[in-house]
Design a protein around this motif. Sequence first.
Motif, PDB file in Angstrom:
ATOM      1  N   MET A  31     -12.766  79.297 -38.691  1.00 35.08           N
ATOM      2  CA  MET A  31     -12.785  78.441 -39.875  1.00 35.08           C
ATOM      3  C   MET A  31     -12.187  77.084 -39.507  1.00 35.08           C
ATOM      4  SD  MET A  31     -14.356  79.821 -42.399  1.00 35.08           S
ATOM      5  CE  MET A  31     -13.778  79.003 -43.888  1.00 35.08           C
ATOM      6  N   GLY A  32     -13.024  76.263 -38.893  1.00 34.24           N
ATOM      7  CA  GLY A  32     -12.654  74.913 -38.512  1.00 34.24           C
ATOM      8  C   GLY A  32     -13.925  74.090 -38.401  1.00 34.24           C
ATOM      9  N   TYR A  33     -14.024  72.987 -39.154  1.00 30.84           N
ATOM     10  CA  TYR A  33     -15.283  72.254 -39.192  1.00 30.84           C
ATOM     11  C   TYR A  33     -15.034  70.755 -39.353  1.00 30.84           C
ATOM     12  CZ  TYR A  33     -15.017  71.390 -44.237  1.00 30.84           C
ATOM     13  OH  TYR A  33     -14.648  70.936 -45.485  1.00 30.84           O
ATOM     14  N   LEU A  34     -16.078  69.971 -39.121  1.00 29.54           N
ATOM     15  CA  LEU A  34     -16.011  68.520 -39.243  1.00 29.54           C
ATOM     16  C   LEU A  34     -16.125  68.126 -40.707  1.00 29.54           C
ATOM     17  CD1 LEU A  34     -15.903  65.828 -37.656  1.00 29.54           C
ATOM     18  CD2 LEU A  34     -18.403  65.850 -37.685  1.00 29.54           C
ATOM     19  N   LYS A  35     -15.219  67.296 -41.166  1.00 24.45           N
ATOM     20  CA  LYS A  35     -15.129  66.917 -42.575  1.00 24.45           C
ATOM     21  C   LYS A  35     -16.469  66.454 -43.136  1.00 24.45           C
ATOM     22  CE  LYS A  35     -12.453  63.871 -45.627  1.00 24.45           C
ATOM     23  NZ  LYS A  35     -11.393  62.825 -45.680  1.00 24.45           N
ATOM     24  N   ASP A  36     -16.791  66.988 -44.323  1.00 21.69           N
ATOM     25  CA  ASP A  36     -17.984  66.611 -45.094  1.00 21.69           C
ATOM     26  C   ASP A  36     -19.286  66.994 -44.404  1.00 21.69           C
ATOM     27  OD1 ASP A  36     -16.354  65.485 -47.065  1.00 21.69           O
ATOM     28  OD2 ASP A  36     -16.350  63.533 -46.078  1.00 21.69           O
ATOM     29  N   ASN A  37     -19.220  67.913 -43.430  1.00 22.65           N
ATOM     30  CA  ASN A  37     -20.416  68.412 -42.753  1.00 22.65           C
ATOM     31  C   ASN A  37     -20.381  69.932 -42.782  1.00 22.65           C
ATOM     32  OD1 ASN A  37     -21.821  65.940 -41.106  1.00 22.65           O
ATOM     33  ND2 ASN A  37     -19.607  65.655 -41.266  1.00 22.65           N
ATOM     34  N   TYR A  38     -21.458  70.541 -43.277  1.00 17.44           N
ATOM     35  CA  TYR A  38     -21.447  71.990 -43.491  1.00 17.44           C
ATOM     36  C   TYR A  38     -22.506  72.720 -42.689  1.00 17.44           C
ATOM     37  CZ  TYR A  38     -18.595  70.305 -47.317  1.00 17.44           C
ATOM     38  OH  TYR A  38     -17.635  69.665 -48.050  1.00 17.44           O
ATOM     39  N   GLY A  39     -23.439  71.996 -42.071  1.00 18.66           N
ATOM     40  CA  GLY A  39     -24.456  72.613 -41.250  1.00 18.66           C
ATOM     41  C   GLY A  39     -25.236  73.676 -41.993  1.00 18.66           C
TER      42      GLY A  39
ATOM     43  N   LYS B 127      -6.218  76.573 -47.649  1.00 16.20           N
ATOM     44  CA  LYS B 127      -5.370  77.347 -46.741  1.00 16.20           C
ATOM     45  C   LYS B 127      -6.178  78.171 -45.755  1.00 16.20           C
ATOM     46  CE  LYS B 127      -4.936  81.264 -49.966  1.00 16.20           C
ATOM     47  NZ  LYS B 127      -4.002  82.069 -50.784  1.00 16.20           N
ATOM     48  N   TYR B 128      -7.478  78.345 -46.027  1.00 19.01           N
ATOM     49  CA  TYR B 128      -8.303  79.212 -45.193  1.00 19.01           C
ATOM     50  C   TYR B 128      -9.086  78.489 -44.098  1.00 19.01           C
ATOM     51  CZ  TYR B 128      -7.482  82.924 -48.617  1.00 19.01           C
ATOM     52  OH  TYR B 128      -6.905  83.865 -49.419  1.00 19.01           O
ATOM     53  N   TYR B 129      -8.916  77.208 -43.934  1.00 15.97           N
ATOM     54  CA  TYR B 129      -9.687  76.520 -42.894  1.00 15.97           C
ATOM     55  C   TYR B 129      -8.946  75.285 -42.400  1.00 15.97           C
ATOM     56  CZ  TYR B 129     -11.154  73.495 -46.795  1.00 15.97           C
ATOM     57  OH  TYR B 129     -11.171  72.652 -47.878  1.00 15.97           O
ATOM     58  N   ASP B 130      -9.366  74.831 -41.227  1.00 15.28           N
ATOM     59  CA  ASP B 130      -8.894  73.576 -40.650  1.00 15.28           C
ATOM     60  C   ASP B 130     -10.042  72.584 -40.713  1.00 15.28           C
ATOM     61  OD1 ASP B 130      -6.334  74.605 -39.723  1.00 15.28           O
ATOM     62  OD2 ASP B 130      -7.474  75.680 -38.188  1.00 15.28           O
ATOM     63  N   VAL B 131      -9.753  71.365 -41.131  1.00 15.70           N
ATOM     64  CA  VAL B 131     -10.795  70.339 -41.238  1.00 15.70           C
ATOM     65  C   VAL B 131     -10.453  69.199 -40.287  1.00 15.70           C
ATOM     66  CG1 VAL B 131      -9.675  69.184 -43.197  1.00 15.70           C
ATOM     67  CG2 VAL B 131     -12.134  68.925 -42.831  1.00 15.70           C
ATOM     68  N   TYR B 132     -11.488  68.646 -39.658  1.00 15.03           N
ATOM     69  CA  TYR B 132     -11.297  67.642 -38.622  1.00 15.03           C
ATOM     70  C   TYR B 132     -12.033  66.352 -38.983  1.00 15.03           C
ATOM     71  CZ  TYR B 132      -9.670  71.733 -36.160  1.00 15.03           C
ATOM     72  OH  TYR B 132      -8.975  72.868 -35.824  1.00 15.03           O
ATOM     73  N   GLU B 133     -11.450  65.252 -38.525  1.00 14.45           N
ATOM     74  CA  GLU B 133     -12.077  63.948 -38.702  1.00 14.45           C
ATOM     75  C   GLU B 133     -13.039  63.706 -37.544  1.00 14.45           C
ATOM     76  OE1 GLU B 133     -11.334  62.246 -41.380  1.00 14.45           O
ATOM     77  OE2 GLU B 133      -9.621  63.449 -42.038  1.00 14.45           O
ATOM     78  N   SER B 134     -13.689  62.549 -37.539  1.00 18.12           N
ATOM     79  CA  SER B 134     -14.593  62.216 -36.449  1.00 18.12           C
ATOM     80  C   SER B 134     -13.823  62.097 -35.143  1.00 18.12           C
ATOM     81  CB  SER B 134     -15.314  60.898 -36.739  1.00 18.12           C
ATOM     82  OG  SER B 134     -16.108  61.018 -37.897  1.00 18.12           O
ATOM     83  N   GLN B 135     -14.523  62.385 -34.064  1.00 17.56           N
ATOM     84  CA  GLN B 135     -13.917  62.302 -32.746  1.00 17.56           C
ATOM     85  C   GLN B 135     -13.561  60.855 -32.405  1.00 17.56           C
ATOM     86  OE1 GLN B 135     -16.371  63.932 -29.690  1.00 17.56           O
ATOM     87  NE2 GLN B 135     -15.302  62.895 -28.028  1.00 17.56           N
TER      88      GLN B 135
ATOM     89  N   ASP C 240     -12.544  56.827 -22.180  1.00 23.13           N
ATOM     90  CA  ASP C 240     -13.868  56.939 -22.787  1.00 23.13           C
ATOM     91  C   ASP C 240     -14.766  57.877 -21.996  1.00 23.13           C
ATOM     92  OD1 ASP C 240     -16.602  54.785 -23.813  1.00 23.13           O
ATOM     93  OD2 ASP C 240     -15.621  56.429 -24.842  1.00 23.13           O
ATOM     94  N   SER C 241     -14.166  58.947 -21.442  1.00 20.43           N
ATOM     95  CA  SER C 241     -14.952  59.867 -20.629  1.00 20.43           C
ATOM     96  C   SER C 241     -14.813  61.315 -21.069  1.00 20.43           C
ATOM     97  CB  SER C 241     -14.552  59.741 -19.154  1.00 20.43           C
ATOM     98  OG  SER C 241     -13.169  60.010 -19.001  1.00 20.43           O
ATOM     99  N   VAL C 242     -13.619  61.707 -21.487  1.00 20.72           N
ATOM    100  CA  VAL C 242     -13.423  63.064 -21.993  1.00 20.72           C
ATOM    101  C   VAL C 242     -12.870  62.977 -23.401  1.00 20.72           C
ATOM    102  CG1 VAL C 242     -13.018  64.067 -19.723  1.00 20.72           C
ATOM    103  CG2 VAL C 242     -11.100  63.190 -21.028  1.00 20.72           C
ATOM    104  N   LEU C 243     -13.118  64.033 -24.187  1.00 21.09           N
ATOM    105  CA  LEU C 243     -12.737  63.964 -25.586  1.00 21.09           C
ATOM    106  C   LEU C 243     -11.238  63.862 -25.785  1.00 21.09           C
ATOM    107  CD1 LEU C 243     -12.828  67.394 -27.359  1.00 21.09           C
ATOM    108  CD2 LEU C 243     -12.683  67.150 -24.904  1.00 21.09           C
ATOM    109  N   ALA C 244     -10.867  63.161 -26.789  1.00 25.67           N
ATOM    110  CA  ALA C 244      -9.472  63.121 -27.207  1.00 25.67           C
ATOM    111  C   ALA C 244      -9.267  64.035 -28.408  1.00 25.67           C
ATOM    112  CB  ALA C 244      -9.063  61.705 -27.570  1.00 25.67           C
ATOM    113  N   SER C 245     -10.338  64.282 -29.158  1.00 31.30           N
ATOM    114  CA  SER C 245     -10.318  65.144 -30.339  1.00 31.30           C
ATOM    115  C   SER C 245      -9.098  64.880 -31.215  1.00 31.30           C
ATOM    116  CB  SER C 245     -10.391  66.624 -29.958  1.00 31.30           C
ATOM    117  OG  SER C 245      -9.330  67.024 -29.155  1.00 31.30           O
ATOM    118  N   ARG C 246      -8.871  63.616 -31.491  1.00 31.84           N
ATOM    119  CA  ARG C 246      -7.788  63.256 -32.408  1.00 31.84           C
ATOM    120  C   ARG C 246      -8.305  63.404 -33.831  1.00 31.84           C
ATOM    121  NH1 ARG C 246      -3.605  60.587 -29.831  1.00 31.84           N
ATOM    122  NH2 ARG C 246      -3.983  60.120 -27.643  1.00 31.84           N
ATOM    123  N   GLY C 247      -8.602  64.642 -34.186  1.00 32.77           N
ATOM    124  CA  GLY C 247      -9.306  64.900 -35.425  1.00 32.77           C
ATOM    125  C   GLY C 247      -8.432  65.207 -36.612  1.00 32.77           C
ATOM    126  N   CYS C 248      -7.123  65.246 -36.438  1.00 34.84           N
ATOM    127  CA  CYS C 248      -6.225  65.579 -37.539  1.00 34.84           C
ATOM    128  C   CYS C 248      -5.614  64.296 -38.090  1.00 34.84           C
ATOM    129  CB  CYS C 248      -5.153  66.551 -37.067  1.00 34.84           C
ATOM    130  SG  CYS C 248      -5.816  68.163 -36.612  1.00 34.84           S
TER     131      CYS C 248
END
Length: 450
Positions: free
Chosen positions: A339-347, A360-368, A374-382
């Motif tokens: 239960m972790g997904y990109l904000k406002d995207n449900y696929g 309380k049941y999921y983690d939500v992430y912002e854009s990468q 600029d080569s590997v992800l930073a995933s600063r999504g919180c």
Amino acid sequence: KGTITFENGKVKSVSGMDMGDYEVETDDNGKLLVKGESTGGGSSNPSGPGGSGGGTGSSTGTQRPTLSEGLIPVKWDNEQKAWIVTTADDPNWYNYDKQEWANAVILGDGVSIDVGQSLFIPTASSTTTHVKAMFVWIPRYEYKIEGQYGKNGTKETPGEIEVNLIGSEKTQATEGYHIHPAFTFDGEELSGIWVGKFETTGTGENPTILPNLKALVNQKVSEQFATAQKLVVGGYDTHMAKNSEWGAVAYLSQSKYGKYGNPNYEGSNKEVYINNSSDKYTGRSGGTTIASQNPNGTCEYDNIEDREGGTGQCGGGASTTGNITGIYDMSGGVWEYVMGYLKDNYGTGGFSSLNMPDFKYYDVYESQIPDSNDSVLASRGCNGGICYGHALSETSGWYGDYATFVSSSAPWFGRGGDFERGSFAGAFGFSILGGGYDQRFGFRIVLVSE
């Protein structure tokens, strides 16, 4: 409710300090000894700020696992080669200092087993079972990751994640550490969480958590979430694992309390071995031949003979402890939706802005956000910051595991990889999934004390 007398900076005496489930005494050196329920029944020095002390058969700082009437403590008996019903006071129930984690089970409907009796658990040749589900206790902790790949580590052989086991009363981390976010649930501070020992098995209407059975697959994320809540355990909130809860298990496995600290494994063998069963049987292991596939898996979870030479156990090596007491299927088997997904995207997961469960049941992430190279992800999504404890940017690429951050077209996280991922699979691996049905996608269940 009592008196502590000090002399020359030391505790001279303690009297009247009976605090419910705790008792406080002092030793000859003027150190306080905390005894009682939270310490596992023994006594030791407090483990530092917020620590609750360790006990006989436990670990410094480990709080006693929470148990309700429906959750039964069990321990492995190597002579009988069986799981034995025990009690919460058994000093041999767990010992995190020796990479022996606490296990508990939910018995099947109508099953009653006395303390000391062995349990039938599914094997390769029999599905007979006394048990409906098996869980492993992940105690509350704070952690520190030194450098890009852990203490003295490299990408191929990451180093130790430094962990302090702490009590639930400690809410401020020691300097340089982070209290893992999995131990805060709906605003409450937890002493730990119970995590499914295997990938979820059974059916959508009757989920189980057992070894040597095929993982439950081919459900949307929303259906998995609903299925998890059908495993009712009195006194617990039962839910599908969040991404942060997966991270809590992965980090502990890379600490002195997990497989990383198990002296039977050396070098790259400290990575959790892959479940290489292409037929998706739970609890299986490929041993050190992680690139090979086998319809049934190379070894069963209870194949725990030490092969020596730093390779440890074939079956137990696929657990987070390197022995039978840990959590299995964190590498390979099937991809696990969390239960972790990109904000406002449900696929295609079956969720929308109208039917998402409570926060309380999921983690939500912002854009990468790309890193400085600029080569590997930073995933600063919180909220634009690093997602501490989520096993994303902090451990990206460890052991060569997959590391792909969610996107608008694939907004759901999948963890661990599947049986055919080879060296790309692992407890630190993550990739992007759409949220829909697939024969390769399963999930895991977590219990939180209410």
